[in-house]
Design a protein around this motif. Structure first.
Motif, PDB file in Angstrom:
ATOM      1  N   ALA A   1      -4.124  -9.051 -15.388  1.00  0.00           N
ATOM      2  CA  ALA A   1      -2.676  -8.832 -15.445  1.00  0.00           C
ATOM      3  C   ALA A   1      -2.286  -7.512 -14.794  1.00  0.00           C
ATOM      4  CB  ALA A   1      -2.207  -8.865 -16.903  1.00  0.00           C
ATOM      5  N   TYR A   2      -3.080  -6.472 -15.034  1.00  0.00           N
ATOM      6  CA  TYR A   2      -2.746  -5.158 -14.479  1.00  0.00           C
ATOM      7  C   TYR A   2      -2.844  -5.148 -12.956  1.00  0.00           C
ATOM      8  CZ  TYR A   2      -2.586  -0.132 -13.792  1.00  0.00           C
ATOM      9  OH  TYR A   2      -2.219   1.142 -13.365  1.00  0.00           O
ATOM     10  N   ASN A   3      -3.803  -5.853 -12.400  1.00  0.00           N
ATOM     11  CA  ASN A   3      -3.970  -5.866 -10.944  1.00  0.00           C
ATOM     12  C   ASN A   3      -2.817  -6.567 -10.239  1.00  0.00           C
ATOM     13  OD1 ASN A   3      -6.356  -4.429 -10.964  1.00  0.00           O
ATOM     14  ND2 ASN A   3      -7.657  -6.240 -10.974  1.00  0.00           N
ATOM     15  N   VAL A   4      -2.202  -7.550 -10.897  1.00  0.00           N
ATOM     16  CA  VAL A   4      -1.022  -8.183 -10.306  1.00  0.00           C
ATOM     17  C   VAL A   4       0.075  -7.140 -10.095  1.00  0.00           C
ATOM     18  CG1 VAL A   4       0.823  -9.871 -10.697  1.00  0.00           C
ATOM     19  CG2 VAL A   4      -1.531 -10.451 -11.279  1.00  0.00           C
ATOM     20  N   PHE A   5       0.139  -6.169 -10.978  1.00  0.00           N
ATOM     21  CA  PHE A   5       1.124  -5.083 -10.857  1.00  0.00           C
ATOM     22  C   PHE A   5       0.648  -3.995  -9.911  1.00  0.00           C
ATOM     23  CE2 PHE A   5       2.527  -0.861 -12.241  1.00  0.00           C
ATOM     24  CZ  PHE A   5       3.901  -1.005 -12.189  1.00  0.00           C
ATOM     25  N   SER A   6      -0.579  -3.526 -10.082  1.00  0.00           N
ATOM     26  CA  SER A   6      -1.031  -2.324  -9.386  1.00  0.00           C
ATOM     27  C   SER A   6      -1.252  -2.524  -7.893  1.00  0.00           C
ATOM     28  CB  SER A   6      -2.321  -1.801 -10.030  1.00  0.00           C
ATOM     29  OG  SER A   6      -3.378  -2.737  -9.876  1.00  0.00           O
TER      30      SER A   6
ATOM     31  N   VAL B   1      12.889  -7.360  15.734  1.00  0.00           N
ATOM     32  CA  VAL B   1      13.070  -8.736  15.310  1.00  0.00           C
ATOM     33  C   VAL B   1      14.057  -8.785  14.150  1.00  0.00           C
ATOM     34  CG1 VAL B   1      11.913 -10.814  14.474  1.00  0.00           C
ATOM     35  CG2 VAL B   1      10.698  -9.239  15.985  1.00  0.00           C
ATOM     36  N   ILE B   2      14.913  -9.811  14.156  1.00  0.00           N
ATOM     37  CA  ILE B   2      15.781 -10.040  13.003  1.00  0.00           C
ATOM     38  C   ILE B   2      14.937 -10.739  11.954  1.00  0.00           C
ATOM     39  CG2 ILE B   2      17.859 -11.173  12.166  1.00  0.00           C
ATOM     40  CD1 ILE B   2      18.994 -11.000  14.966  1.00  0.00           C
ATOM     41  N   PHE B   3      14.502  -9.976  10.977  1.00  0.00           N
ATOM     42  CA  PHE B   3      13.534 -10.469  10.003  1.00  0.00           C
ATOM     43  C   PHE B   3      13.997 -10.086   8.606  1.00  0.00           C
ATOM     44  CE2 PHE B   3       9.721 -10.086   7.414  1.00  0.00           C
ATOM     45  CZ  PHE B   3       9.049 -11.264   7.714  1.00  0.00           C
ATOM     46  N   PRO B   4      13.905 -11.012   7.628  1.00  0.00           N
ATOM     47  CA  PRO B   4      14.306 -10.689   6.243  1.00  0.00           C
ATOM     48  C   PRO B   4      13.255  -9.806   5.569  1.00  0.00           C
ATOM     49  CG  PRO B   4      13.456 -12.936   6.349  1.00  0.00           C
ATOM     50  CD  PRO B   4      13.489 -12.427   7.773  1.00  0.00           C
ATOM     51  N   LEU B   5      13.398  -8.514   5.725  1.00  0.00           N
ATOM     52  CA  LEU B   5      12.392  -7.580   5.231  1.00  0.00           C
ATOM     53  C   LEU B   5      12.187  -7.659   3.729  1.00  0.00           C
ATOM     54  CD1 LEU B   5      13.420  -4.449   7.330  1.00  0.00           C
ATOM     55  CD2 LEU B   5      11.400  -5.874   7.677  1.00  0.00           C
ATOM     56  N   GLU B   6      13.206  -8.119   3.011  1.00  0.00           N
ATOM     57  CA  GLU B   6      13.103  -8.153   1.551  1.00  0.00           C
ATOM     58  C   GLU B   6      12.058  -9.147   1.054  1.00  0.00           C
ATOM     59  OE1 GLU B   6      16.494 -10.847   2.855  1.00  0.00           O
ATOM     60  OE2 GLU B   6      15.827  -8.787   3.267  1.00  0.00           O
ATOM     61  N   ILE B   7      11.562 -10.023   1.922  1.00  0.00           N
ATOM     62  CA  ILE B   7      10.553 -10.977   1.471  1.00  0.00           C
ATOM     63  C   ILE B   7       9.139 -10.392   1.528  1.00  0.00           C
ATOM     64  CG2 ILE B   7      11.988 -12.868   2.341  1.00  0.00           C
ATOM     65  CD1 ILE B   7       9.809 -13.358   4.463  1.00  0.00           C
ATOM     66  N   LEU B   8       8.955  -9.259   2.200  1.00  0.00           N
ATOM     67  CA  LEU B   8       7.619  -8.677   2.298  1.00  0.00           C
ATOM     68  C   LEU B   8       7.036  -8.324   0.932  1.00  0.00           C
ATOM     69  CD1 LEU B   8       7.973  -6.440   5.489  1.00  0.00           C
ATOM     70  CD2 LEU B   8       6.839  -8.653   5.275  1.00  0.00           C
ATOM     71  N   PRO B   9       7.803  -7.680   0.027  1.00  0.00           N
ATOM     72  CA  PRO B   9       7.259  -7.465  -1.324  1.00  0.00           C
ATOM     73  C   PRO B   9       6.948  -8.772  -2.041  1.00  0.00           C
ATOM     74  CG  PRO B   9       9.108  -5.986  -0.928  1.00  0.00           C
ATOM     75  CD  PRO B   9       9.072  -6.954   0.219  1.00  0.00           C
ATOM     76  N   ILE B  10       7.755  -9.807  -1.824  1.00  0.00           N
ATOM     77  CA  ILE B  10       7.499 -11.093  -2.465  1.00  0.00           C
ATOM     78  C   ILE B  10       6.167 -11.671  -1.973  1.00  0.00           C
ATOM     79  CG2 ILE B  10       8.349 -13.455  -2.761  1.00  0.00           C
ATOM     80  CD1 ILE B  10      11.160 -12.402  -2.434  1.00  0.00           C
ATOM     81  N   VAL B  11       5.892 -11.519  -0.687  1.00  0.00           N
ATOM     82  CA  VAL B  11       4.641 -12.020  -0.114  1.00  0.00           C
ATOM     83  C   VAL B  11       3.447 -11.305  -0.742  1.00  0.00           C
ATOM     84  CG1 VAL B  11       3.270 -12.112   2.003  1.00  0.00           C
ATOM     85  CG2 VAL B  11       5.696 -12.731   2.055  1.00  0.00           C
ATOM     86  N   THR B  12       3.531  -9.988  -0.869  1.00  0.00           N
ATOM     87  CA  THR B  12       2.435  -9.215  -1.446  1.00  0.00           C
ATOM     88  C   THR B  12       2.204  -9.578  -2.904  1.00  0.00           C
ATOM     89  OG1 THR B  12       2.984  -7.391   0.039  1.00  0.00           O
ATOM     90  CG2 THR B  12       1.543  -6.886  -1.809  1.00  0.00           C
ATOM     91  N   VAL B  13       3.291  -9.713  -3.649  1.00  0.00           N
ATOM     92  CA  VAL B  13       3.175 -10.105  -5.056  1.00  0.00           C
ATOM     93  C   VAL B  13       2.630 -11.525  -5.169  1.00  0.00           C
ATOM     94  CG1 VAL B  13       4.457 -10.527  -7.193  1.00  0.00           C
ATOM     95  CG2 VAL B  13       4.996  -8.525  -5.800  1.00  0.00           C
ATOM     96  N   GLY B  14       3.080 -12.412  -4.282  1.00  0.00           N
ATOM     97  CA  GLY B  14       2.582 -13.787  -4.301  1.00  0.00           C
ATOM     98  C   GLY B  14       1.086 -13.863  -4.067  1.00  0.00           C
ATOM     99  N   ALA B  15       0.573 -13.052  -3.134  1.00  0.00           N
ATOM    100  CA  ALA B  15      -0.867 -13.035  -2.875  1.00  0.00           C
ATOM    101  C   ALA B  15      -1.633 -12.504  -4.084  1.00  0.00           C
ATOM    102  CB  ALA B  15      -1.160 -12.182  -1.644  1.00  0.00           C
TER     103      ALA B  15
ATOM    104  N   LEU C   1       8.853  -7.310 -13.099  1.00  0.00           N
ATOM    105  CA  LEU C   1       8.572  -5.867 -13.112  1.00  0.00           C
ATOM    106  C   LEU C   1       7.920  -5.432 -11.811  1.00  0.00           C
ATOM    107  CD1 LEU C   1       8.547  -3.320 -15.042  1.00  0.00           C
ATOM    108  CD2 LEU C   1       6.159  -3.924 -15.493  1.00  0.00           C
ATOM    109  N   THR C   2       6.930  -6.201 -11.348  1.00  0.00           N
ATOM    110  CA  THR C   2       6.215  -5.851 -10.125  1.00  0.00           C
ATOM    111  C   THR C   2       7.127  -5.916  -8.913  1.00  0.00           C
ATOM    112  OG1 THR C   2       4.210  -6.783 -11.120  1.00  0.00           O
ATOM    113  CG2 THR C   2       4.160  -6.337  -8.757  1.00  0.00           C
ATOM    114  N   LEU C   3       7.935  -6.960  -8.815  1.00  0.00           N
ATOM    115  CA  LEU C   3       8.867  -7.070  -7.696  1.00  0.00           C
ATOM    116  C   LEU C   3       9.855  -5.915  -7.683  1.00  0.00           C
ATOM    117  CD1 LEU C   3       9.718 -10.889  -7.579  1.00  0.00           C
ATOM    118  CD2 LEU C   3       8.566  -9.555  -5.811  1.00  0.00           C
TER     119      LEU C   3
END
Length: 295
Positions: free
Chosen positions: A110-115, A135-149, A189-191
């Motif tokens: 659980a902690y690694n999902v956050f850290s 590039v016209i790119f939705p930068l706000e999805i980059l944190p979502i991608v990292t959290v998803g991984a 919390l992580t996002l």
């Protein structure tokens, strides 16, 4: 009374920034942006996972091998060598061999999902200048991608924990079905922190070094190696103000102890995490217009 048309430019600019910030707190705007980019998010998560082990001989098998090796090491060191027992309310309980390793592994999962995303956040936008400038790119999805991984990796760990539960307890807890609810405050919390820190890291480059230290301190202030009940009463407020304590407890209740979650505490932490996520997203959306100028 001063007419809005006669308001100084500086004041107009400040007012427009405040209006822009609070407009991003609208949940409809957030979910609309996520839904619109859902395919891009999914494809980038898959690419993120593949790129981690790209070029290695075993490839994606490392996503299973690494956590399996860690679980075996934890079991040997803490259950065989140290013969560690989980302490609750100041009493060391007699527990099956291997239970302490499972308890520890659940907390780390659980902690690694956050850290992991939070540690990467300060340099996340700086690492992709082409997305910002060309590039016209939705930068706000980059944190979502990292959290998803990170969540995907945690699923591998969860599968190993369930196998460990079968070995140690000879059964899988029914409370396992509460696990998706335990993920909700963790993801929010992580996002929230990842959005906030990834935007802040563009403007303050030193934040990356500070976050690494803070995350390490938070690791020892979170009941991962020890029980929250074993913390002295004079310091128990540290556990109470740390939302990760409740989140990790919810994971352990669902995966090991076969107990329902503490619904009141879970509700409070989920609400706080939702607020943090909303403000993190609003901060990122309001400040991203200046990324290209700074980079």
């Amino acid at each position: 009374m001063t007419s809005p048309l006669k308001t100084p430019n500086g004041e107009l600019s400040a007012i427009s920034r405040r209006i822009s910030f609070f407009s991003w707190l609208n949940p409809v705007t957030f979910f609309h942006n996520i839904f619109r980019n859902r395919e891009l998010i999914w494809n980038m998560i898959k690419r993120e996972i593949k790129s981690t082990y790209q070029g290695s001989f075993l490839g994606g098998l490392w996503t299973l091998i690494l956590p399996l090796m860690m679980l075996i090491i934890y079991t040997f060191v803490f259950s065989v060598v140290f013969q560690a027992k989980w302490s609750s309310l100041g009493v060391t309980q007699q527990t099956p061999r291997g239970e302490y390793a499972l308890i520890l592994f659940v907390g780390l999962t659980a902690y690694n999902v956050f850290s992991v995303p939070v540690n990467r956040a300060p340099g996340m936008i700086l690492a992709v200048p082409n997305y910002v400038k060309k590039v016209i790119f939705p930068l706000e999805i980059l944190p979502i991608v990292t959290v998803g991984a990170a969540i995907f990796t945690s699923f591998i760990n969860i599968a190993l924990i369930l196998v460990g539960s079968l070995i140690v307890y000879h059964t899988i807890p029914i409370s396992f079905f509460f696990l998706p609810l335990a993920y909700i405050p963790l993801i929010l919390l992580t996002l929230g922190f990842t959005w906030f820190l990834s935007a802040l890291g563009v403007y303050i480059r030193d934040i990356g070094q500070a976050i690494g230290i803070i995350v390490q301190i938070l690791f020892f202030m979170t009941p991962i190696f020890y029980s929250a009940d074993s913390v002295p009463k004079s310091l128990h407020f540290i556990i109470l103000i740390n939302p990760l304590s409740t989140i990790i407890d919810s994971f352990r209740r669902s995966l090991i102890w076969n107990q329902p979650m503490d619904w009141l505490t879970w509700g409070i932490v989920t609400l706080v995490s939702l607020i943090i996520a909303a403000f993190g997203y609003a901060w990122f959306s309001a400040t991203k217009k200046g990324f290209a100028d700074v980079m």
